[in-house]
Motif scaffolding. Structure first.
Motif: not given
Length: 212
Positions: A83-90, A110-115, A126-140
Motif C-alpha cells: 500500500v506504500i511501495t506500489l503507489p510510491g512507484i506510480v 525503477l527497472v534497474l532498482g527492482g530488477g 538458486r545457489l542456497r535453496h532458501e529465500e535471501g531477499m523479500g519481494f518487498g525490498d524489490v518493490k521498495m
C-alpha cells in the motif's frame, strides 16, 4: 486498552510529554518509538524546507514520509506494505515528468532498482535453496529508483548494503545473531535513500571527481 485518542493526545511529541509517556485512559506506558519517530519526521521536514524549493520540496517531503514509515514497519514487523511501495512507484514516475531526475532516469531507476534486487534474490535462492531477499525490498528499491533516478538509486543500494554489513558484523561480534540472521534490509534502504535524497548529488560528483 483500545481507548480512542483525543485530538489533544495526538499532538506530535508534545502529547507524549504532557501525558508523561503514559496512556490517559489506562496509564500503561507508551512506547518511546512514537515521540522518536515524530521528532525525526519534524527534523526531516525542517531539513527539506532549508534544502529544497517548491515544487521539488513537495516531492522530497512525500518521499521522506514514505521512507520513515517503511523504516519503522520493516524494523518492527519485517514487512514492506504494498500500500506504500506500489503507489510510491506510480507517484515517483509522475513527479519525474516535471521534476528531477526526469522521466527517463526515473524509469531506468525503477527497472534497474527492482530488477537488480530481484536478480540477487533469485541467484541466492538458486545457489542456497532458501529465500535471501523479500519481494518487498524489490518493490521498495523500485520506488526509490522512480523517485530519485538510477544514479541515486545505485548510491542508495551501496549505502544500505554498507550499513547493513556493519550492523550485521556488530551483531555477530556481540553474539546477537549469526551469518543467517535476517536483517530488515528495507530499514537500511530507507536510511540510504534519505541520505541520497539530501546529499546524493554531491556524493556522486565527489566520487566522479576521482576519474577526471
Amino acid at each position: 486498552c483500545r481507548a480512542e485518542l483525543k485530538p489533544y493526545d495526538n499532538i506530535p511529541v508534545l502529547s507524549y510529554l504532557m501525558l508523561r509517556g503514559r496512556c490517559r485512559s489506562c496509564a500503561k506506558p507508551i512506547s518511546m518509538q512514537y515521540p522518536v519517530v515524530e521528532l525525526l519526521t519534524g527534523l526531516l521536514f525542517l531539513a527539506a524546507f532549508l534544502l529544497f524549493e517548491p515544487p521539488l520540496l513537495y516531492q522530497r517531503l512525500l518521499f521522506a514520509c514514505a521512507m520513515i514509515v517503511l523504516f519503522v514497519i520493516d524494523l518492527e514487523h519485517r514487512i514492506l506494505p504494498d500500500v506504500i511501495t506500489l503507489p510510491g512507484i506510480v507517484l515517483g514516475l509522475a513527479f519525474s515528468v516535471f521534476l528531477p531526475p526526469g522521466w527517463f532516469d526515473s524509469l531506468i531507476g525503477l527497472v534497474l532498482g527492482g530488477g537488480s534486487l530481484w536478480l540477487m534474490g533469485e541467484v541466492y535462492f538458486r545457489l542456497r535453496h532458501e529465500e535471501g531477499m523479500g519481494f518487498g525490498d524489490v518493490k521498495m528499491l523500485a520506488m526509490i529508483g522512480a523517485f530519485l533516478g538510477w544514479k541515486l538509486m545505485l548510491l542508495t543500494l551501496v549505502l544500505s548494503s554498507f550499513i547493513g554489513s556493519v550492523v550485521g558484523v556488530v551483531m555477530i561480534v556481540l553474539k546477537r545473531g549469526d551469518m543467517k540472521y535476517a536483517l530488515p534490509f528495507g530499514t537500511f534502504l530507507a536510511v540510504g535513500a534519505l541520505v541520497a535524497a539530501v546529499a546524493g548529488d554531491r556524493i556522486v560528483h565527489w566520487y566522479a571527481s576521482f576519474y577526471y
